[in-house]
Design an enzyme around this catalytic site. Structure first.
Site, PDB file in Angstrom:
ATOM      1  N   TRP A 129       0.812  -1.209   0.000  1.00  0.00           N
ATOM      2  CA  TRP A 129       0.000   0.000   0.000  1.00  0.00           C
ATOM      3  C   TRP A 129       0.852   1.267   0.000  1.00  0.00           C
ATOM      4  CZ3 TRP A 129      -0.301   3.420   4.377  1.00  0.00           C
ATOM      5  CH2 TRP A 129       0.473   3.019   5.472  1.00  0.00           C
TER       6      TRP A 129
ATOM      7  N   LYS B 271       4.251   0.955  15.815  1.00  0.00           N
ATOM      8  CA  LYS B 271       5.395   0.763  14.926  1.00  0.00           C
ATOM      9  C   LYS B 271       5.603   1.960  14.020  1.00  0.00           C
ATOM     10  CE  LYS B 271       7.222  -2.206  11.262  1.00  0.00           C
ATOM     11  NZ  LYS B 271       6.962  -3.322  10.324  1.00  0.00           N
ATOM     12  N   GLN B 272       4.504   2.463  13.447  1.00  0.00           N
ATOM     13  CA  GLN B 272       4.586   3.543  12.478  1.00  0.00           C
ATOM     14  C   GLN B 272       3.320   4.376  12.558  1.00  0.00           C
ATOM     15  OE1 GLN B 272       4.461   0.091   9.917  1.00  0.00           O
ATOM     16  NE2 GLN B 272       3.510   1.365   8.349  1.00  0.00           N
TER      17      GLN B 272
ATOM     18  N   GLU C 165       1.611  -1.926  12.326  1.00  0.00           N
ATOM     19  CA  GLU C 165       1.741  -3.385  12.327  1.00  0.00           C
ATOM     20  C   GLU C 165       2.047  -3.950  13.712  1.00  0.00           C
ATOM     21  OE1 GLU C 165       4.559  -4.321   9.244  1.00  0.00           O
ATOM     22  OE2 GLU C 165       3.585  -2.911   7.898  1.00  0.00           O
TER      23      GLU C 165
END
Length: 786
Positions: free
Chosen positions: A365, A596-597, A492
């Site tokens: 993505w 995580k992000q 994630e």
């Protein structure tokens, strides 16, 4: 002089090139990535022409892969059966050299002078080496290579050898080599699966200075052909012979070059591959491409390469005053993004582009949410091509949705050909947001270009089929809210959650866009069997979409219940245990507050119209304290939001982290290829961060503001046939209409129409904002120290 007597080893700072001075064999794998050349169709890593020493050689053809089984300890319904791995195709870059019978090998003898230069405007990699052989002979090697943007099947290399201490006997061997042995020492799941001799020989031919090899893959059944031809200029007599068989074709040239002479070999390599065409047809295709390349010649290919890039830079360049290294990094980023996407032409843009085998060569993505915004506003034809890849995989996406018991389409989390290749359900199939990402990129492209032909041919169908997925996947609960449960968002370190805010907000926009475009193009809607009732259901679901909010904390939870989880023990986590996914079980990550992000923070950028400024301030502070940036995709989104809410120094540090991800190897994995989405995120940090650019339905909004370290940023955008230039200083922004009709814009909330005359507007003072904290040990490196 020896390399130790020259400047310090490493990259030289310059505005329009990347130059590495000196010889450092330990850095080969990294520099092979940064010096990679590509046009989106073919990619070659920046290996030495001599073939050895080498780090990780690679020649990649977009969409050329091998299948491999995905092993499961326990199988489950709906699990993908096969994975796909990009194949290191036939290497045509090898030109070996023997000097008085001594092989040129940079591990031996003495490199008196050595530098390699990637020229962002010329689109070439140049190498100059002065080498003193173990037997005392001295030569200068100058090579220049390009992967043509205008002749997309062609690679060209000009290789020159000059004696520096008298006449010398030279032997040159120009190769096509298939099934190069590749070493893979890592257990990191991001590293490509090792492939053992994936190519099976089909045919070989050689005549004059021309040779061809044809192969097919063992499991995927793809066929390819590679061919080479040469032009040779040398003073004095020469002898040559050529042969081709199986995995090797070789042209050998022997000559004596006088003291003031030079050997110049220009090598042309052409590639063709297909799932359907026969080997003879592919052989004929590459022979034709070679004939055209020889007829065109090196000089014209190089001229066309520069002209192509001149046109790109006239629109895409971002100018920065105040940080010379950042300026270089921004142009490095833009150059590699255009290399990844320029000539993909209905194939995917992989996460590593064609610079390395990382992530098995898969597209994610990342393409839609990081790469396509840049291409949409600078090279819209390339953005259209990338979206056409998604459109051409709709049948696979429909089949996947049916397999999962859903309507509409389900695009893959990771893939090369459109089939799902993720063997881990929570971080793969459950990441349904990829469908909203594709829809978002489609709607953005349509709004920015007004491309009605694409809308009717592909765009509306993408929007409709993704909207149908949300109606199948979600439901109205007893309170009337529309819920999307059991999904994984961009973060994630969370999985199988209910009502991920990012997913729900982008799904909401997807539903509204689908309804709006069906109303604009009723014929297309009827063709897709969209009724007024169905469109009304879309609008109703969007209106009642659940967007969780924690009233007690005054923030949006990333998903239902997220703010009630225990916080990760950041203080007790050693620095060497990052990234966490390689040192801790997902089970523990999923039940803790650790990000995580950027996830909710990314939602505030993409759907900023769904949040108040006060909510953005509070949300940013909350998630800044939880985000560890174990993904290269994180810093750019944090840079954009930090700038919007007033943390200008932090935004500058995050932009630098994004820009230097590969040049400084911040994630210790550049050897496996560049991070194309992070490179595109550099543009995002400049344009959406310090430029404050937002595009809601085709109306451009700007809220520019610079950090104190920079004195000026300028950039251009293509929007609906217009070209707009924005020049930003610390006190004002000036808007220029470079071409096209007048366009309405907004500057810090003030609407105006930009016509022929430039418009200069002041930048308001920053409102006060409280300092924010990152997790222990995870603050970005200050730009002054990076």
């Amino acid at each position: 002089m020896s390399p130790e007597d020259t400047e310090e080893l490493g990259y030289e700072i310059a505005p329009w090139r990347l130059r590495w001075r000196g010889l450092d064999l330990d850095e080969l794998r990294n520099t092979e990535s940064t010096f990679a050349l590509s046009n989106g169709h073919i990619g070659i890593r920046g290996t030495f022409e001599e073939g050895e020493p080498r780090g990780l050689p690679g020649t990649y053809l977009n969409g050329f892969y091998e299948r491999r089984p995905l092993p499961y300890a326990e199988a489950g319904y709906g699990y993908p059966e096969d994975g796909q791995t990009v194949v290191n195709a036939t290497d045509g870059s090898i030109i070996r050299l023997l000097v008085d019978d001594e092989p040129l090998d940079m591990r031996y003898g003495n490199a008196l002078f050595h530098q390699r230069t990637l020229d962002f405007r010329a689109g070439t990699l140049t190498r100059v080496t002065e080498w003193d052989s173990p037997t005392g002979r001295r030569v200068r090697i100058t090579s220049q290579r390009l992967v043509s943007f205008t002749s997309r099947a062609v690679i060209a290399i000009r290789y020159e050898v000059e004696p520096l201490d008298g006449a010398v006997d030279l032997v040159v061997q120009s190769d096509l080599l298939a099934n190069e042995p590749i070493e893979s020492e890592s257990k990191d799941p991001r590293v490509a699966a090792a492939l053992d001799n994936p190519l099976v020989a089909d045919a070989a031919s050689a005549e004059g200075m021309r040779a061809m090899l044809a192969h097919h893959t063992r499991a995927s059944g793809l066929r390819m052909a590679a061919a080479m031809n040469h032009n040779l200029h040398v003073e004095g007599a020469e002898q040559h012979q050529i042969h081709a068989d199986g995995d090797l074709a070789r042209l050998t040239i022997a000559t004596n070059v006088p003291a003031d002479g030079k050997l110049q070999l220009t090598k042309y390599v052409a590639y063709g591959w297909s799932a359907q065409r026969s080997s003879p047809a592919l052989a004929a295709q590459v022979e034709a491409a070679l004939a055209q390349a020889i007829d065109t010649g090196w000089d014209v290919l190089a001229q066309r390469q520069r002209e192509f890039l001149d046109e790109f830079w006239s629109v895409a360049d971002v100018e920065i005053d105040g940080d010379a290294e950042l300026q270089q990094a921004v142009r490095f980023a833009l150059f590699h993004v255009i290399q990844a996407g320029a000539r993909g032409e209905t194939r995917a843009i992989p996460a590593k582009g064609l610079t390395g085998p990382g992530y098995d060569g898969h597209a994610f993505w990342d393409t839609e949410m990081f790469v396509l915004p840049l291409l949409t506003y600078t090279l819209p034809d390339a953005a259209r091509d990338a979206l056409m890849w998604r459109y051409r995989t709709l049948d696979k996406a429909r089949e996947r949705a049916r397999q999962l018991g859903q309507s509409g389409v389900m695009f893959p989390w990771r893939s090369i050909n459109g089939d799902e290749c993720s063997g881990y359900w929570p971080a793969g199939t459950a990441a349904f947001h990829v469908n909203a990402d594709v829809a978002n990129a489609t709607a953005r492209y349509l709004a920015a270009t007004g491309d009605e032909q694409f809308a009717q041919e592909a765009g509306i169908e993408i929007l409709v089929e993704t909207a149908r997925l949300w109606m199948s996947l979600g439901h109205h609960d007893a309170y009337g809210e529309f819920r999307i449960d059991g999904v994984t968002g961009p973060d994630e370190y969370s999985a199988i959650v209910d009502n991920n805010v990012y997913t729900n907000l982008l799904a909401q926009q997807n539903l509204l866009d689908a309804a709006a475009y069906c109303a604009l193009f009723p014929t297309s809607a009827r063709t897709l069997n969209v009724t007024e009732e169905e469109a009304a259901h879309w609008r109703g679901a969007a209106e009642h979409m659940r967007i969780p909010y924690d009233d007690a904390l005054g923030v949006h939870p990333q998903s239902d219940g997220f703010t009630h989880h225990a916080e990760w023990d950041f203080v007790g986590t050693p620095a060497e245990d990052y990234p966490l996914l390689l040192h801790y079980p997902y089970f523990d990550l999923y039940r803790k507050q650790v990000v995580k992000q950027a996830d909710l923070v990314l939602a505030m950028f993409i759907r900023g119209d769904a949040f108040t400024f006060e909510q953005k301030v509070a949300n940013f502070a909350y998630y800044e304290a939880l985000t560890v940036r174990d993904s290269s995709l994180s810093a750019c989104g944090q840079a954009v939001l930090a700038a919007e809410v007033g943390h200008m120094d932090l935004a500058y540090d995050y932009l630098a982290e994004t820009a230097f991800t590969d040049l400084h190897d911040l994630h210790d994995n550049v050897r496996n290829g560049l991070h194309i989405a992070s490179l595109a995120g550099t543009w995002m940090g400049c344009v959406a961060g310090f430029g404050g650019m937002r595009d809601y339905g085709g109306h451009l909004i700007f809220a520019p503001r610079l950090p104190p370290q920079l004195t000026r940023i300028s950039f251009n955008l293509c929007v609906r046939g217009r070209e707009v230039r924005v020049d930003i200083t610390s006190t004002e922004a000036t808007y220029h209409l470079r071409s096209g009709a007048p366009i309405p814009l907004t500057h810090h909330g003030e609407s105006f129409e930009l016509g022929a005359a430039p418009v200069r507007l002041p930048i308001p003072d920053l409102p006060p904002v409280a300092a924010v904290q990152q997790p222990f040990g995870r603050a970005p490196i200050s730009r002054g120290e990076l």
